[in-house]
Design a protein around this motif. Sequence first.
Motif, PDB file in Angstrom:
ATOM      1  N   HIS A  25       0.025   8.159   4.490  1.00  0.00           N
ATOM      2  CA  HIS A  25       0.049   7.315   3.135  1.00  0.00           C
ATOM      3  C   HIS A  25      -1.038   8.737   2.018  1.00  0.00           C
ATOM      4  CE1 HIS A  25       0.691   3.634   3.604  1.00  0.00           C
ATOM      5  NE2 HIS A  25       0.722   3.553   4.894  1.00  0.00           N
TER       6      HIS A  25
ATOM      7  N   HIS B  29       5.356  -0.790   8.055  1.00  0.00           N
ATOM      8  CA  HIS B  29       4.842   0.221   7.568  1.00  0.00           C
ATOM      9  C   HIS B  29       6.160   1.796   7.723  1.00  0.00           C
ATOM     10  CE1 HIS B  29       2.311   4.827   7.101  1.00  0.00           C
ATOM     11  NE2 HIS B  29       3.660   5.043   8.487  1.00  0.00           N
TER      12      HIS B  29
ATOM     13  N   GLY C  23       7.469   6.012   7.198  1.00  0.00           N
ATOM     14  CA  GLY C  23       6.921   7.295   6.805  1.00  0.00           C
ATOM     15  C   GLY C  23       8.179   8.013   6.215  1.00  0.00           C
TER      16      GLY C  23
ATOM     17  N   GLU D  53       4.519  -3.801  12.107  1.00  0.00           N
ATOM     18  CA  GLU D  53       2.689  -3.602  11.566  1.00  0.00           C
ATOM     19  C   GLU D  53       1.972  -5.835  11.721  1.00  0.00           C
ATOM     20  OE1 GLU D  53       0.160  -1.006  11.208  1.00  0.00           O
ATOM     21  OE2 GLU D  53       1.241   0.245  10.277  1.00  0.00           O
TER      22      GLU D  53
ATOM     23  N   ASN E 105      -8.239   5.703   1.808  1.00  0.00           N
ATOM     24  CA  ASN E 105      -8.395   5.361   2.839  1.00  0.00           C
ATOM     25  C   ASN E 105      -8.937   5.457   3.477  1.00  0.00           C
ATOM     26  OD1 ASN E 105      -5.222   6.072   4.180  1.00  0.00           O
ATOM     27  ND2 ASN E 105      -6.885   8.157   4.988  1.00  0.00           N
TER      28      ASN E 105
ATOM     29  N   GLY F  85      -8.082   3.861   7.072  1.00  0.00           N
ATOM     30  CA  GLY F  85      -6.846   4.476   7.871  1.00  0.00           C
ATOM     31  C   GLY F  85      -7.261   5.698   8.817  1.00  0.00           C
TER      32      GLY F  85
ATOM     33  N   SER G 279      -3.110  10.375   8.035  1.00  0.00           N
ATOM     34  CA  SER G 279      -2.472   9.261   7.424  1.00  0.00           C
ATOM     35  C   SER G 279      -1.486  10.014   6.320  1.00  0.00           C
ATOM     36  CB  SER G 279      -2.379   8.497   6.647  1.00  0.00           C
ATOM     37  OG  SER G 279      -1.784   7.322   6.394  1.00  0.00           O
TER      38      SER G 279
ATOM     39  N   ASP H   6       3.506   0.354   3.387  1.00  0.00           N
ATOM     40  CA  ASP H   6       3.187  -0.676   3.447  1.00  0.00           C
ATOM     41  C   ASP H   6       4.909  -1.257   2.749  1.00  0.00           C
ATOM     42  OD1 ASP H   6       1.549   0.637   5.532  1.00  0.00           O
ATOM     43  OD2 ASP H   6      -0.294  -0.571   5.444  1.00  0.00           O
TER      44      ASP H   6
ATOM     45  N   TRP I  13       3.714  -6.574   8.157  1.00  0.00           N
ATOM     46  CA  TRP I  13       4.309  -5.753   6.765  1.00  0.00           C
ATOM     47  C   TRP I  13       4.570  -4.185   7.441  1.00  0.00           C
ATOM     48  CZ3 TRP I  13      -1.107  -5.525   7.697  1.00  0.00           C
ATOM     49  CH2 TRP I  13      -1.628  -4.816   8.042  1.00  0.00           C
TER      50      TRP I  13
ATOM     51  N   ALA J 174       4.277   7.921   2.590  1.00  0.00           N
ATOM     52  CA  ALA J 174       4.354   6.635   3.981  1.00  0.00           C
ATOM     53  C   ALA J 174       3.766   5.523   2.783  1.00  0.00           C
ATOM     54  CB  ALA J 174       2.812   6.642   4.910  1.00  0.00           C
TER      55      ALA J 174
ATOM     56  N   SER K 166       0.777  -1.067  -0.140  1.00  0.00           N
ATOM     57  CA  SER K 166      -0.111   0.002  -0.264  1.00  0.00           C
ATOM     58  C   SER K 166       0.718   1.224   0.191  1.00  0.00           C
ATOM     59  CB  SER K 166      -0.637   0.166   1.334  1.00  0.00           C
ATOM     60  OG  SER K 166      -1.712   1.362   1.050  1.00  0.00           O
TER      61      SER K 166
END
Length: 147
Positions: A77, A118, A120, A112, A66, A71, A75, A84, A116, A82, A58
């Motif tokens: 993302h 994450h 950022g 996580e 999101n 999320g 976020s 994942d 996975w 960021a 992601s």
Amino acid sequence: MTKLTEHFTLEEFTKSTVASRLKIDNSVPTELMPNIKLTAAKLELVRQALGKPIIITSGYRCPALNARVGGVTTSAHTQGLAVDFHSSFGTPKEICQRLIEAGVQFDKLIQEHNQWVHIGFSPSKNRQIVLTAVKNGGKTVYLNDLV
Ligand SMILES: [Zn+2]
């Protein structure tokens, strides 16, 4: 394919099974492209530290996507800052340990659920925050450091 850096393409950041299923347009707005490029450049350093390719699960998430994946609205993302990912380098914890050891700069690194990683980045100041996400009674909680 739009190449961003030697090993990363724009499509790796925008691809999302949820977005395609729900027909959400997850393309990156022009104003966020500098962030995506910064993230791709930082990910080259991650890849280098691991000595293995990384698989982004992601990357960028438009606000609609999101929201659908649960999320938080703040976020990274949604800013293109960021991703994942996982890697054949090892477990998420081993990946995090290696990145810290190698002195990779990041704003937030989260192991996580043993599934996975994450990571950022910040365009200004990277805070080197390290967290572990675990489920507690169905809710995700964040513990300080690697657990
Ligand atoms: Zn994430």
